[in-house]
Write a protein that holds these residues in place. Structure first.
Motif, PDB file in Angstrom:
ATOM      1  N   GLY A 348      23.596 -37.129  10.569  1.00 50.08           N
ATOM      2  CA  GLY A 348      24.721 -36.433  11.185  1.00 50.08           C
ATOM      3  C   GLY A 348      25.134 -37.026  12.518  1.00 50.08           C
ATOM      4  N   GLU A 349      26.398 -36.769  12.887  1.00 49.55           N
ATOM      5  CA  GLU A 349      26.919 -37.261  14.151  1.00 49.55           C
ATOM      6  C   GLU A 349      26.110 -36.702  15.323  1.00 49.55           C
ATOM      7  N   GLY A 350      25.820 -37.563  16.289  1.00 54.81           N
ATOM      8  CA  GLY A 350      25.055 -37.170  17.462  1.00 54.81           C
ATOM      9  C   GLY A 350      23.555 -37.322  17.305  1.00 54.81           C
ATOM     10  N   ALA A 351      23.124 -37.598  16.077  1.00 52.95           N
ATOM     11  CA  ALA A 351      21.682 -37.712  15.836  1.00 52.95           C
ATOM     12  C   ALA A 351      21.154 -39.048  16.345  1.00 52.95           C
ATOM     13  N   SER A 352      19.860 -39.056  16.629  1.00 52.76           N
ATOM     14  CA  SER A 352      19.141 -40.274  16.970  1.00 52.76           C
ATOM     15  C   SER A 352      18.084 -40.492  15.897  1.00 52.76           C
ATOM     16  N   LEU A 353      18.019 -41.721  15.368  1.00 56.28           N
ATOM     17  CA  LEU A 353      17.051 -41.978  14.305  1.00 56.28           C
ATOM     18  C   LEU A 353      16.621 -43.436  14.325  1.00 56.28           C
ATOM     19  N   GLU A 354      15.460 -43.679  13.723  1.00 56.93           N
ATOM     20  CA  GLU A 354      14.998 -45.041  13.511  1.00 56.93           C
ATOM     21  C   GLU A 354      15.710 -45.582  12.270  1.00 56.93           C
ATOM     22  N   LEU A 355      16.409 -46.687  12.433  1.00 53.30           N
ATOM     23  CA  LEU A 355      17.245 -47.190  11.348  1.00 53.30           C
ATOM     24  C   LEU A 355      17.032 -48.684  11.158  1.00 53.30           C
ATOM     25  N   ARG A 356      16.905 -49.100   9.914  1.00 51.48           N
ATOM     26  CA  ARG A 356      16.940 -50.516   9.555  1.00 51.48           C
ATOM     27  C   ARG A 356      18.312 -50.807   8.952  1.00 51.48           C
ATOM     28  N   PHE A 357      19.008 -51.805   9.522  1.00 53.43           N
ATOM     29  CA  PHE A 357      20.338 -52.114   9.007  1.00 53.43           C
ATOM     30  C   PHE A 357      20.592 -53.620   9.001  1.00 53.43           C
ATOM     31  N   GLY A 358      21.419 -54.052   8.006  1.00 56.64           N
ATOM     32  CA  GLY A 358      21.831 -55.446   7.887  1.00 56.64           C
ATOM     33  C   GLY A 358      20.765 -56.336   7.278  1.00 56.64           C
ATOM     34  N   GLY A 359      21.153 -57.587   6.999  1.00 56.93           N
ATOM     35  CA  GLY A 359      20.216 -58.608   6.550  1.00 56.93           C
ATOM     36  C   GLY A 359      19.536 -58.334   5.220  1.00 56.93           C
ATOM     37  N   LYS A 360      20.252 -57.768   4.263  1.00 57.65           N
ATOM     38  CA  LYS A 360      19.603 -57.342   3.022  1.00 57.65           C
ATOM     39  C   LYS A 360      19.833 -58.272   1.830  1.00 57.65           C
ATOM     40  N   THR A 361      20.847 -59.159   1.881  1.00 53.24           N
ATOM     41  CA  THR A 361      21.213 -59.875   0.658  1.00 53.24           C
ATOM     42  C   THR A 361      20.892 -61.361   0.673  1.00 53.24           C
ATOM     43  N   SER A 362      20.538 -61.906   1.813  1.00 51.27           N
ATOM     44  CA  SER A 362      20.290 -63.338   1.865  1.00 51.27           C
ATOM     45  C   SER A 362      19.264 -63.667   2.934  1.00 51.27           C
ATOM     46  N   ALA A 363      18.395 -64.619   2.611  1.00 53.33           N
ATOM     47  CA  ALA A 363      17.405 -65.062   3.590  1.00 53.33           C
ATOM     48  C   ALA A 363      18.055 -65.807   4.748  1.00 53.33           C
ATOM     49  N   ARG A 364      19.326 -66.219   4.582  1.00 52.05           N
ATOM     50  CA  ARG A 364      20.016 -66.981   5.620  1.00 52.05           C
ATOM     51  C   ARG A 364      20.933 -66.115   6.472  1.00 52.05           C
ATOM     52  N   ALA A 365      20.885 -64.805   6.292  1.00 46.75           N
ATOM     53  CA  ALA A 365      21.772 -63.911   7.042  1.00 46.75           C
ATOM     54  C   ALA A 365      21.064 -63.212   8.190  1.00 46.75           C
ATOM     55  N   GLY A 366      19.855 -63.653   8.520  1.00 44.99           N
ATOM     56  CA  GLY A 366      19.100 -62.998   9.582  1.00 44.99           C
ATOM     57  C   GLY A 366      18.274 -61.855   9.043  1.00 44.99           C
ATOM     58  N   ASN A 367      17.242 -61.485   9.781  1.00 45.80           N
ATOM     59  CA  ASN A 367      16.395 -60.365   9.373  1.00 45.80           C
ATOM     60  C   ASN A 367      17.077 -59.038   9.653  1.00 45.80           C
ATOM     61  N   PRO A 368      16.724 -57.987   8.912  1.00 46.87           N
ATOM     62  CA  PRO A 368      17.248 -56.658   9.241  1.00 46.87           C
ATOM     63  C   PRO A 368      16.887 -56.282  10.672  1.00 46.87           C
ATOM     64  N   ILE A 369      17.735 -55.466  11.287  1.00 49.98           N
ATOM     65  CA  ILE A 369      17.465 -54.959  12.636  1.00 49.98           C
ATOM     66  C   ILE A 369      16.812 -53.590  12.514  1.00 49.98           C
ATOM     67  N   ASP A 370      15.676 -53.432  13.141  1.00 50.92           N
ATOM     68  CA  ASP A 370      14.991 -52.138  13.203  1.00 50.92           C
ATOM     69  C   ASP A 370      15.123 -51.611  14.621  1.00 50.92           C
ATOM     70  N   ALA A 371      15.779 -50.461  14.785  1.00 45.87           N
ATOM     71  CA  ALA A 371      16.043 -49.952  16.132  1.00 45.87           C
ATOM     72  C   ALA A 371      16.251 -48.445  16.100  1.00 45.87           C
ATOM     73  N   THR A 372      16.105 -47.841  17.253  1.00 51.65           N
ATOM     74  CA  THR A 372      16.496 -46.446  17.429  1.00 51.65           C
ATOM     75  C   THR A 372      17.983 -46.424  17.722  1.00 51.65           C
ATOM     76  N   VAL A 373      18.761 -45.755  16.879  1.00 49.38           N
ATOM     77  CA  VAL A 373      20.213 -45.767  17.021  1.00 49.38           C
ATOM     78  C   VAL A 373      20.736 -44.348  17.207  1.00 49.38           C
ATOM     79  N   GLU A 374      21.899 -44.251  17.828  1.00 48.57           N
ATOM     80  CA  GLU A 374      22.615 -42.993  17.939  1.00 48.57           C
ATOM     81  C   GLU A 374      23.800 -43.032  16.991  1.00 48.57           C
ATOM     82  N   VAL A 375      23.949 -42.009  16.181  1.00 51.90           N
ATOM     83  CA  VAL A 375      25.083 -41.932  15.264  1.00 51.90           C
ATOM     84  C   VAL A 375      26.279 -41.380  16.029  1.00 51.90           C
TER      85      VAL A 375
END
Length: 497
Positions: A348-375
């Motif tokens: 939900g909007e305003g929430a803070s959570l640990e999120l892994r995003f990006g880097g899912k389809t190719s070994a050449r696109a960088g590793n996923p980012i693991d971070a605490t994010v605010e929605v």
């Protein structure tokens, strides 16, 4: 006059880790007969113009299916056969017709079919016979085959890159095809093979002046239509590369001469038409320096992680560099990650959570980012604009991690307009730096709000160097694989004589 129209369009990156099936078409855009919206999509500029003419009583219009899939990998054979047979069946049911108009892309490749548009045009010609006029509109990032030229009476191509004139190209295709059907003109298509594969943005010289020259020649009556095929370097096609199309009113000799003259001029631009491509860190460093003296944001284009070129658009390389340098007031759009969007929706909007995003389809696109994010914001069925067209992003989320705000989307799409950010609640006026995933389609809409535009060549899954791409279907000599392919062609012709 009875006129049939339809559209099947996508751009196929044969090197992409992605694959394209029917769900990609239905998710991006699928309009059964009669249900096309009033606004055109990139490859359906013919539809509004034909409807306008039908309302005026000029034609009786029979609409077929119109569908578009976001650029991706190889189209599976079942999907291609289904869409092809769907449109051909609609055409047979519409007979007799005086003209057929098709909104195509021109770079669609399916499993087992290297020339989908050529096969479609050939099948249409076999159904309607030699007297019905056939017009097709293409994207310049396409592959022009002899089969297409032999089976079409009119071919128009967007002149601009970014493709800000896709509506005008559709209107020109309609006008010329209907004039031919009425017997007012006898269009002849002349083609010159430029034998070159390069990046040719028309937002700057030399291509800016070249496009203006094509328009001036048309206005002066030198040709009914003049177009440039740029080619699409990520498609392994035997017809890869740039070509010039000149349509005259039955004057083949003049058309051939003009096509050759323009083609030789275009060939002279090789290696100097593209903008300066910077290494990622150099682009960020230069952007920081420019930001200090600029009131408007600096824009960096991540040119090779561009979903418009058939890759995933989930590279994290620039995003990670921003975070590692601790940059502030930065927004990036977009990173394709449906799972991350779903997790943000659940939080939900305003929430803070640990999120892994990006880097899912190719070994050449960088590793996923693991971070605490605010929605920051959740938008179901988000969109952005591209001229008169509305581009779906799917369910989307805006998140903040440290000084970086990121738009995550569910439908892959390159960046076209600043409303990509503003529709997600991101205030671009407050940003020092905007990072977009696009090669040049962003330019027209972002240039007015940017102090400077930089291009970052982030190496990744897109095959961006024709010299090492490993084409298997290409048999012709083209630059830069060969330094001067025209000398080779000339020598071969002399030997045959």
């Amino acid at each position: 006059m009875r006129v049939f129209c339809a559209s099947i369009a996508t751009e196929t990156n044969t090197f992409s880790p992605l694959r394209t099936d029917l769900s990609d078409f239905t998710q991006s855009f699928y309009a059964p007969p009669g249900s096309h919206p009033e606004t055109p999509t990139l490859c359906t500029g013919i539809f509004p113009e034909l409807r306008r003419r039908a309302r005026g009583g000029e034609i009786e219009l029979i609409e077929g299916t119109a569908t578009w899939a976001e650029p991706g990998g190889l189209v599976n054979a079942k999907t291609w056969h289904h869409l092809r047979d769907e449109v051909l069946g609609q055409l047979r049911a519409a007979l007799p017709v005086d003209a057929v108009l098709l909104g195509l892309h021109g770079a669609m490749i399916a499993d087992g079919c290297l020339d989908c548009e050529g096969e479609l045009l050939k099948a249409v010609r076999e159904i309607v016979g030699p007297n019905t006029k056939i017009g097709a509109s293409f994207d310049p990032h396409s592959h022009l085959s002899e089969k297409r030229v032999m089976n079409a009476d009119v071919i128009t191509v967007f002149k601009e890159f970014p493709h800000t004139d896709f509506v005008e190209a559709g209107e020109a295709c309609v006008d010329l095809t209907l004039r031919a059907a009425r017997g007012e003109i006898s269009p002849h298509i002349s083609v010159f093979d430029v034998r070159m594969m390069d990046v040719l943005p028309t937002s700057q010289d030399p291509m800016r002046s070249f496009v203006d020259k094509m328009k001036a020649l048309e206005a002066a009556g030198e040709a009914l239509s003049i177009s440039t095929i740029h080619g699409f370097m990520a498609g392994d096609s035997p017809d890869l590369g740039a070509k010039i199309i000149v349509i005259t009113d039955g004057d083949a000799a003049h058309g051939d001469d003009l096509a050759q003259t323009l083609g030789q001029e275009l060939f002279s631009f090789r290696g100097r038409a593209r903008p300066e491509f910077l290494e990622p860190i150099d682009a960020l460093n230069k952007a920081q320096a420019l930001c200090r003296s600029s009131e408007k944001p600096v824009v960096i284009a991540d040119v090779w992680d561009n979903p418009g070129g058939g890759v995933a658009g989930d590279s994290t390389i620039l995003a990670r560099a921003v975070l590692e340098q601790g940059l502030q007031n930065v927004a990036l759009g977009t990173i394709w990650d449906p799972m991350a969007v779903r997790l943000c929706q659940a939080a939900g909007e305003g929430a803070s959570l640990e999120l892994r995003f990006g880097g899912k389809t190719s070994a050449r696109a960088g590793n996923p980012i693991d971070a605490t994010v605010e929605v920051l914001k959740i938008v179901p069925d988000a969109v952005q604009s591209f001229g008169a067209s509305i581009v779906p992003l799917g369910d989307s989320a805006a998140i903040r991690v440290d000084g970086l705000e990121v738009v995550l989307n569910s439908n892959r799409s390159q960046a076209f307009s600043p409303d990509l950010f503003t529709n997600m609640g991101i205030d671009i006026d407050e940003k020092d730096l905007l990072i977009v995933k696009s090669t040049n389609h962003f330019h027209g809409a972002f240039a007015p709000i940017a102090s400077h535009i930089l291009y970052a060549a982030v190496d990744g899954p897109y095959p961006n160097d024709p010299r090492i791409n490993g084409y298997r279907s290409l048999k012709r000599a083209i630059w830069p694989l060969v330094e001067n392919p025209h000398e080779i062609v000339s020598s071969e012709q002399q030997i045959r004589l």
